[in-house]
Design a protein around this motif. Structure first.
Motif, PDB file in Angstrom:
ATOM      1  N   ALA A   1      41.279  39.151  38.020  1.00 34.81           N
ATOM      2  CA  ALA A   1      42.223  39.914  38.834  1.00 34.81           C
ATOM      3  C   ALA A   1      42.607  41.217  38.146  1.00 34.81           C
ATOM      4  N   GLU A   2      42.858  41.142  36.847  1.00 33.07           N
ATOM      5  CA  GLU A   2      43.225  42.346  36.097  1.00 33.07           C
ATOM      6  C   GLU A   2      42.089  43.358  36.094  1.00 33.07           C
ATOM      7  N   MET A   3      40.878  42.876  35.904  1.00 39.02           N
ATOM      8  CA  MET A   3      39.722  43.770  35.856  1.00 39.02           C
ATOM      9  C   MET A   3      39.463  44.394  37.223  1.00 39.02           C
ATOM     10  N   GLU A   4      39.585  43.617  38.288  1.00 36.38           N
ATOM     11  CA  GLU A   4      39.353  44.161  39.615  1.00 36.38           C
ATOM     12  C   GLU A   4      40.458  45.135  40.004  1.00 36.38           C
ATOM     13  N   GLY A   5      41.671  44.913  39.475  1.00 38.59           N
ATOM     14  CA  GLY A   5      42.752  45.868  39.698  1.00 38.59           C
ATOM     15  C   GLY A   5      42.420  47.223  39.085  1.00 38.59           C
ATOM     16  N   LYS A   6      41.840  47.208  37.888  1.00 42.07           N
ATOM     17  CA  LYS A   6      41.436  48.456  37.239  1.00 42.07           C
ATOM     18  C   LYS A   6      40.340  49.159  38.033  1.00 42.07           C
ATOM     19  N   ILE A   7      39.408  48.355  38.562  1.00 39.09           N
ATOM     20  CA  ILE A   7      38.324  48.934  39.362  1.00 39.09           C
ATOM     21  C   ILE A   7      38.873  49.626  40.599  1.00 39.09           C
ATOM     22  N   GLU A   8      39.838  49.011  41.264  1.00 37.51           N
ATOM     23  CA  GLU A   8      40.438  49.606  42.453  1.00 37.51           C
ATOM     24  C   GLU A   8      41.147  50.915  42.122  1.00 37.51           C
ATOM     25  N   GLU A   9      41.827  50.950  40.976  1.00 41.96           N
ATOM     26  CA  GLU A   9      42.497  52.178  40.560  1.00 41.96           C
ATOM     27  C   GLU A   9      41.482  53.299  40.334  1.00 41.96           C
ATOM     28  N   LEU A  10      40.384  52.962  39.672  1.00 39.75           N
ATOM     29  CA  LEU A  10      39.360  53.963  39.409  1.00 39.75           C
ATOM     30  C   LEU A  10      38.705  54.440  40.699  1.00 39.75           C
ATOM     31  N   ARG A  11      38.496  53.546  41.646  1.00 40.04           N
ATOM     32  CA  ARG A  11      37.917  53.938  42.924  1.00 40.04           C
ATOM     33  C   ARG A  11      38.851  54.886  43.673  1.00 40.04           C
ATOM     34  N   HIS A  12      40.135  54.620  43.563  1.00 38.38           N
ATOM     35  CA  HIS A  12      41.122  55.487  44.215  1.00 38.38           C
ATOM     36  C   HIS A  12      41.077  56.888  43.614  1.00 38.38           C
ATOM     37  N   LEU A  13      41.005  56.951  42.287  1.00 37.42           N
ATOM     38  CA  LEU A  13      40.932  58.251  41.625  1.00 37.42           C
ATOM     39  C   LEU A  13      39.641  58.975  41.977  1.00 37.42           C
ATOM     40  N   SER A  14      38.548  58.199  42.027  1.00 40.58           N
ATOM     41  CA  SER A  14      37.254  58.786  42.356  1.00 40.58           C
ATOM     42  C   SER A  14      37.238  59.342  43.766  1.00 40.58           C
ATOM     43  N   SER A  15      37.883  58.655  44.707  1.00 41.93           N
ATOM     44  CA  SER A  15      37.916  59.104  46.098  1.00 41.93           C
ATOM     45  C   SER A  15      38.686  60.404  46.266  1.00 41.93           C
ATOM     46  N   GLN A  16      39.593  60.688  45.326  1.00 43.64           N
ATOM     47  CA  GLN A  16      40.353  61.932  45.382  1.00 43.64           C
ATOM     48  C   GLN A  16      39.575  63.103  44.785  1.00 43.64           C
ATOM     49  N   GLY A  17      38.437  62.789  44.213  1.00 41.54           N
ATOM     50  CA  GLY A  17      37.599  63.839  43.657  1.00 41.54           C
ATOM     51  C   GLY A  17      38.047  64.348  42.309  1.00 41.54           C
ATOM     52  N   ASP A  18      38.991  63.662  41.679  1.00 36.33           N
ATOM     53  CA  ASP A  18      39.501  64.121  40.385  1.00 36.33           C
ATOM     54  C   ASP A  18      38.545  63.788  39.245  1.00 36.33           C
ATOM     55  N   LEU A  19      37.884  62.638  39.348  1.00 37.53           N
ATOM     56  CA  LEU A  19      37.026  62.197  38.255  1.00 37.53           C
ATOM     57  C   LEU A  19      35.717  61.635  38.799  1.00 37.53           C
ATOM     58  N   ASN A  20      34.695  61.816  38.025  1.00 37.14           N
ATOM     59  CA  ASN A  20      33.414  61.211  38.393  1.00 37.14           C
ATOM     60  C   ASN A  20      33.234  59.982  37.507  1.00 37.14           C
ATOM     61  N   ILE A  21      33.621  58.854  38.016  1.00 38.34           N
ATOM     62  CA  ILE A  21      33.697  57.649  37.177  1.00 38.34           C
ATOM     63  C   ILE A  21      32.838  56.517  37.743  1.00 38.34           C
ATOM     64  N   VAL A  22      31.785  56.875  38.433  1.00 39.60           N
ATOM     65  CA  VAL A  22      30.910  55.858  39.039  1.00 39.60           C
ATOM     66  C   VAL A  22      30.330  54.938  37.971  1.00 39.60           C
ATOM     67  N   GLU A  23      29.904  55.506  36.849  1.00 39.84           N
ATOM     68  CA  GLU A  23      29.305  54.689  35.790  1.00 39.84           C
ATOM     69  C   GLU A  23      30.321  53.709  35.200  1.00 39.84           C
ATOM     70  N   GLU A  24      31.558  54.167  35.031  1.00 40.77           N
ATOM     71  CA  GLU A  24      32.594  53.276  34.494  1.00 40.77           C
ATOM     72  C   GLU A  24      32.891  52.143  35.463  1.00 40.77           C
ATOM     73  N   ILE A  25      32.940  52.445  36.758  1.00 41.60           N
ATOM     74  CA  ILE A  25      33.167  51.409  37.770  1.00 41.60           C
ATOM     75  C   ILE A  25      32.031  50.394  37.736  1.00 41.60           C
TER      76      ILE A  25
END
Length: 318
Positions: A12-36
Motif C-alpha cells: 500500500a505504501e509503495m503504490e501510494g508513492k507510485i500514485e503521487e509520482l503519476r500525479h506529478l508526471s501528469s502535470q508535466g513537472d517531471l519525467n519520472i516514467v523510469e522511476e514509476i
C-alpha cells in the motif's frame, strides 16, 4: 479507492508513492516514467513474495476482500441470455441465492449462485449472501427443473453460511439445506460447483455436492467460520487465526484431502487485482467440465458423484 489488507501495508505504501509520482508526471513537472516502472516492478515482486506465503488466516481475509469479484461478475461475463427464475413457490424469493437459465457458449445451462453485495444497499438486499430456507428451496426447484430438461447445472459458492436468524429456523433452515444437498446428489445431469470466495458451512455444501468442485486459489471452504470455531473451542473469536490453521480450510488443504477437484489460479495479489483474468479462467474450466461430463449418462453421473463423496479424505490418508 483500493482496499489493502493488513499484511499488504508495504505494498500500500509503495503504490501510494507510485500514485503521487503519476500525479506529478501528469502535470508535466517531471519525467519520472523510469522511476514509476522501477517502483512498479518492486510492487510486483513484493506481491509475489507475500501471496506465495499466505497463512490460512490471511487467505480467509483475501477470500473476504470487498473488491473480490462476486457471483454477478461471473454471471454478467460468462452467462449469455440469462433469464432469472424467482421464488420457491412456497414463501418468498430469497435474494441471497440467484438462479436462472442461460448459455455458456452454445450450451444451455441452469446457473445458481450466492451474491453477497458490493455496497451497503446491495448487501442488505442480498442479506450478505446468507440465504434463508426459501433460498435453498428455490435452488432445489431450479435443480429439479434442470434435471427434467437435461440441462447441466453450474453453481457459484460465496457465503459465510446460511442465515442463522430465528425466522429462518422457524421455516425449517436445516431441512431446506438437507433437501438441497439431497437434490444435488440425485440429479442426473452434470453438476459443477465453483467456490469463488467463502464456502461456509451447510450454506455452501447445499450448492456444492457436485460432480466437480473447483476452488479459486485464495478461496476457503469449511464447516464453520474461523471466528465461530474459535468462539466454541476457546470462548474467544480472537483465536480465529489459530482456528483457521487447524481447520484446513484453504484450497490447497482441501485438494490434498480429496475434498475438491481442482485449484484455479488467481492473478498475483488475488482475484480482486484482475477480475477479468479470473473470470476468464473460471469460464474455461466450466466449459471443460461441462464437455467432460456431457459424455456420461444420468446413471454414470450419479455413480460418479456417489463414489466421489464416499472417497473424500482418502487422498490425504494414503
Amino acid at each position: 479507492m483500493a482496499v489493502f489488507l493488513n499484511f499488504e501495508k508495504p505494498v500500500a505504501e509503495m503504490e501510494g508513492k507510485i500514485e503521487e509520482l503519476r500525479h506529478l508526471s501528469s502535470q508535466g513537472d517531471l519525467n519520472i516514467v523510469e522511476e514509476i516502472s522501477r517502483l512498479q516492478s518492486k510492487v510486483d515482486r513484493m506481491l509475489r513474495q507475500i501471496y506465495s506465503n499466505l497463512t490460512p488466516w490471511q487467505k480467509v481475509q483475501v477470500a473476504r476482500h470487498p473488491d473480490r469479484p462476486q457471483f454477478f461478475a461471473y454471471l454478467n461475463s460468462i452467462i449469455k441470455d440469462f433469464l432469472p427464475l424467482a421464488g420457491d413457490r412456497c414463501f418468498a424469493d430469497d435474494q441471497a441465492i440467484i438462479g436462472g437459465l442461460g448459455k455458456i457458449g452454445s450450451k444451455s445451462v441452469m446457473v445458481i449462485g450466492q451474491q453477497k453485495g458490493n455496497d451497503l444497499e446491495s448487501r442488505v438486499k442480498h442479506n450478505f449472501g446468507m440465504a434463508k430456507p426459501e433460498g435453498y428451496r428455490k435452488a432445489i426447484r431450479l435443480m429439479e427443473m434442470a434435471d427434467r430438461f437435461a440441462l447441466p447445472i453450474v453453481t457459484f459458492v460465496d457465503t459465510a453460511g446460511a442465515y442463522p436468524g430465528i425466522d429462518a429456523e422457524e421455516r425449517g433452515q436445516a431441512e431446506a439445506i438437507a433437501r438441497s444437498i439431497e437434490t444435488c446428489l440425485r440429479v442426473k445431469v452434470p453438476l459443477i460447483s465453483i467456490v469463488i470466495g467463502e464456502g461456509g458451512s451447510g450454506g455452501a455444501i447445499a450448492l456444492a455436492a457436485a460432480n466437480a468442485v473447483l476452488m479459486l486459489e485464495h478461496s476457503i471452504y469449511s464447516v464453520i467460520s474461523p471466528e465461530g470455531c474459535a468462539s466454541i473451542l476457546w470462548r474467544s473469536a480472537t483465536k480465529a487465526a489459530e482456528a483457521a490453521e487447524a481447520q484446513k480450510l484453504t484450497a490447497q488443504d482441501l485438494y490434498g484431502l480429496g475434498i475438491t477437484d481442482k485449484i484455479l489460479p488467481e492473478p498475483v495479489g488475488g482475484a480482486h487485482r484482475s477480475p477479468e483474468t479470473v473470470v476468464n479462467t473460471v469460464a474455461r474450466e466450466i466449459e471443460h467440465y461441462i464437455n467432460t461430463f456431457s459424455n456420461m449418462d444420468g446413471e454414470a453421473l450419479l455413480r460418479h458423484r456417489y463414489d466421489k463423496f464416499l472417497a473424500m479424505g482418502s487422498r490425504g490418508l494414503n
